[in-house]
Design a protein around this motif. Structure first.
Motif, PDB file in Angstrom:
ATOM      1  N   THR A 136       0.772  -1.257   0.000  1.00 60.05           N
ATOM      2  CA  THR A 136       0.000   0.000   0.000  1.00 60.05           C
ATOM      3  C   THR A 136       0.795   1.296   0.000  1.00 60.05           C
ATOM      4  OG1 THR A 136      -1.516  -1.249   1.358  1.00 60.05           O
ATOM      5  CG2 THR A 136      -1.998   1.083   1.090  1.00 60.05           C
ATOM      6  N   ALA A 137       1.663   1.460   0.998  1.00 61.77           N
ATOM      7  CA  ALA A 137       2.333   2.755   1.141  1.00 61.77           C
ATOM      8  C   ALA A 137       3.172   3.057  -0.091  1.00 61.77           C
ATOM      9  CB  ALA A 137       3.206   2.747   2.394  1.00 61.77           C
ATOM     10  N   GLY A 138       3.837   2.041  -0.616  1.00 60.51           N
ATOM     11  CA  GLY A 138       4.672   2.224  -1.802  1.00 60.51           C
ATOM     12  C   GLY A 138       3.842   2.631  -3.009  1.00 60.51           C
ATOM     13  N   THR A 139       2.688   2.009  -3.158  1.00 58.23           N
ATOM     14  CA  THR A 139       1.822   2.330  -4.297  1.00 58.23           C
ATOM     15  C   THR A 139       1.352   3.778  -4.208  1.00 58.23           C
ATOM     16  OG1 THR A 139       1.048   0.064  -4.272  1.00 58.23           O
ATOM     17  CG2 THR A 139      -0.264   1.620  -5.546  1.00 58.23           C
ATOM     18  N   LEU A 140       0.955   4.184  -3.006  1.00 58.62           N
ATOM     19  CA  LEU A 140       0.458   5.557  -2.858  1.00 58.62           C
ATOM     20  C   LEU A 140       1.572   6.570  -3.083  1.00 58.62           C
ATOM     21  CD1 LEU A 140      -1.990   5.202   0.126  1.00 58.62           C
ATOM     22  CD2 LEU A 140      -2.507   5.541  -2.292  1.00 58.62           C
ATOM     23  N   ALA A 141       2.761   6.255  -2.550  1.00 56.87           N
ATOM     24  CA  ALA A 141       3.888   7.179  -2.724  1.00 56.87           C
ATOM     25  C   ALA A 141       4.177   7.339  -4.208  1.00 56.87           C
ATOM     26  CB  ALA A 141       5.119   6.639  -1.999  1.00 56.87           C
ATOM     27  N   LEU A 142       4.085   6.230  -4.912  1.00 51.46           N
ATOM     28  CA  LEU A 142       4.374   6.250  -6.344  1.00 51.46           C
ATOM     29  C   LEU A 142       3.378   7.141  -7.092  1.00 51.46           C
ATOM     30  CD1 LEU A 142       5.497   3.155  -8.180  1.00 51.46           C
ATOM     31  CD2 LEU A 142       3.603   4.340  -9.149  1.00 51.46           C
TER      32      LEU A 142
END
Ligand SMILES: Nc1ncnc2c1ncn2[C@@H]1O[C@H](COP(=O)(O)OP(=O)(O)OP(=O)(O)O)[C@@H](O)[C@H]1O
Ligand SMILES: [Mg+2]
Length: 299
Positions: A136-142
Motif C-alpha cells: 500500500t504505502a509504496g503504491t500511494l507514494a508512487l
C-alpha cells in the motif's frame, strides 16, 4: 486499446498470487499479456522461476518482468541522462557523476517505473498489462510522486523563464517540456487506462488499509474494478475446534466490513491447504476471481 490492471493491497495479502492468476488466465484466453512487478521485495520468481529484470515469456502469450531500481534508473539515464548533463554542465561546473546524485531525486524512480508501463502499453505488443504493485504505502507514494513531479516540472519551467535573462547556457526548455509531457501521459494512463483490484485478507489491518487504499485510488482518479477477499477459512473445516471457530468468527467480522464498504464487487478466495503457486492452482484461483455470480447486481 490496451489497458493496465493494477493489483494492490497491504503486504502479504496475496497481490502476487492474484496478479499472476489474472495474467495467466488472460493469456490462456488468447490475450497478449505483460505481467510487471514493481515491488522491490516481489516474489514473482516463486511462481515463474528465473524471472528477473529482463522480459521473459513464461507461457504462451504471457511475458513477465520484475522491475528493479537498477533497471529503472538505467532507463532514465538512457532517455534523459545525456540531456540533463548537457544542460547542467552549461550552467554549472559539474562532472558527469552529478547524474549519480540526481538518481536520488524524489519521484524519479517512480516516474520511470511508470514510464515502463506506459511504453509497454504503447508498444502494441500487449493487449493487457497486469501490474503487481508494491504494498500500500509504496503504491500511494508512487502515485503521489507523479502528481508532485508534474507540478515541480511546471514550476521549474516557469522559474527558468523568469531567470532566462541571467542564465547563460543551454536552454533547458525542451528537456523540461519533454519530461512534463511524459509525466502528463503517465497521469493519463493511470486515470484513463488503469483499473485497480485491491486485495485484503479478512483481518483488521488488511481490511482497514485496503479500504483506505480504495478511497485514495478513487481520489487520485484511478478506477476500481474489484475487491478481493483472500484466504477465507472454510466453514466447518474443524467442527468443535475452539481456536479455529474463534478465528473464523473474527474473519467473518472483517469480511463483512470488506463486503459492506467496498465500492466495487468483492471476489472471494478460500484459504488453500497448499500455497497456490502452480499454473493449475492459479487457474483455479483465476476462475473464482473472474466468475460473475448470478444475481450480483454490481457485478
Ligand atoms: N488463498 C491462499 N491460500 C493459501 N496460501 C495463499 C493464498 N493466497 C496467497 N497465499 C500464499 O501466501 C503468500 C503471500 O502471498 P503473495 O505473495 O501473493 O502476497 P503479496 O501480497 O504479493 O505479498 P508481498 O506484499 O510480500 O508482495 C504466498 O506464499 C502465497 O502463495
Ligand atoms: Mg507480492
Amino acid at each position: 486499446m490496451a489497458t493496465v490492471r493494477l493489483v494492490a493491497g497491504k503486504g502479504g495479502v496475496g497481490k502476487t498470487t492474484v496478479a499472476s492468476a489474472l495474467a495467466l488466465h488472460a493469456a490462456g484466453r488468447g490475450e497478449r499479456v505483460l505481467l510487471v512487478s514493481t515491488d522491490p521485495t516481489g516474489a514473482l520468481g516463486q511462481i515463474f522461476p528465473g524471472v528477473g529484470d529482463e522480459v521473459r515469456e513464461v507461457a504462451p502469450g504471457l511475458e513477465v518482468v520484475e522491475l528493479t531500481r537498477r533497471a529503472v534508473l538505467a532507463r532514465w539515464r538512457e532517455r534523459f541522462g545525456e540531456e540533463v548533463y548537457r544542460v547542467l554542465r552549461s550552467l554549472l561546473p559539474v562532472e558527469r557523476d552529478v547524474l549519480d546524485y540526481l538518481e536520488g531525486v524524489p519521484g524519479l524512480e517512480e516516474e520511470f517505473l511508470l514510464s515502463y508501463l506506459l511504453d509497454a502499453l504503447d508498444s502494441g505488443r500487449y493487449d493487457r498489462v497486469v501490474w503487481d504493485a508494491a504494498p500500500t504505502a509504496g503504491t500511494l507514494a508512487l502515485l503521489e510522486a507523479q502528481a508532485l513531479f508534474y507540478d515541480h516540472l511546471t514550476q521549474a519551467h516557469r522559474l527558468y523563464l523568469k531567470l532566462q535573462g541571467y542564465l547563460k547556457g543551454a536552454d533547458p526548455t525542451p528537456l523540461i517540456e519533454g519530461w512534463r509531457a511524459l509525466t502528463g501521459r503517465i497521469l493519463a494512463m493511470l486515470r484513463e487506462r488503469t483499473r485497480a483490484w485491491v486485495v485484503a485478507q479478512p483481518e483488521r489491518l488488511p481490511v482497514v488499509q485496503g479500504l483506505e487504499l480504495m478511497a485514495a485510488l478513487d481520489r487520485f482518479g484511478i478506477a476500481l474494478e474489484r475487491a478481493v477477499l483472500n484466504r477465507v477459512l472454510p466453514e466447518d473445516a474443524c467442527p468443535g475446534c475452539a481456536f479455529y471457530e474463534a478465528k473464523a468468527r473474527e474473519q467473518r467480522r472483517w469480511a463483512r466490513r470488506w463486503r459492506e464498504e467496498s465500492p466495487v464487487p468483492v471476489r472471494e478466495l478460500p484459504e488453500f491447504a497448499a500455497a497456490p503457486l502452480e499454473p493449475r492452482a492459479l487457474e483455479a484461483v483465476a476462475r473464482r476471481l473472474v466468475a460473475e455470480p448470478e444475481g450480483d447486481p454490481r457485478a
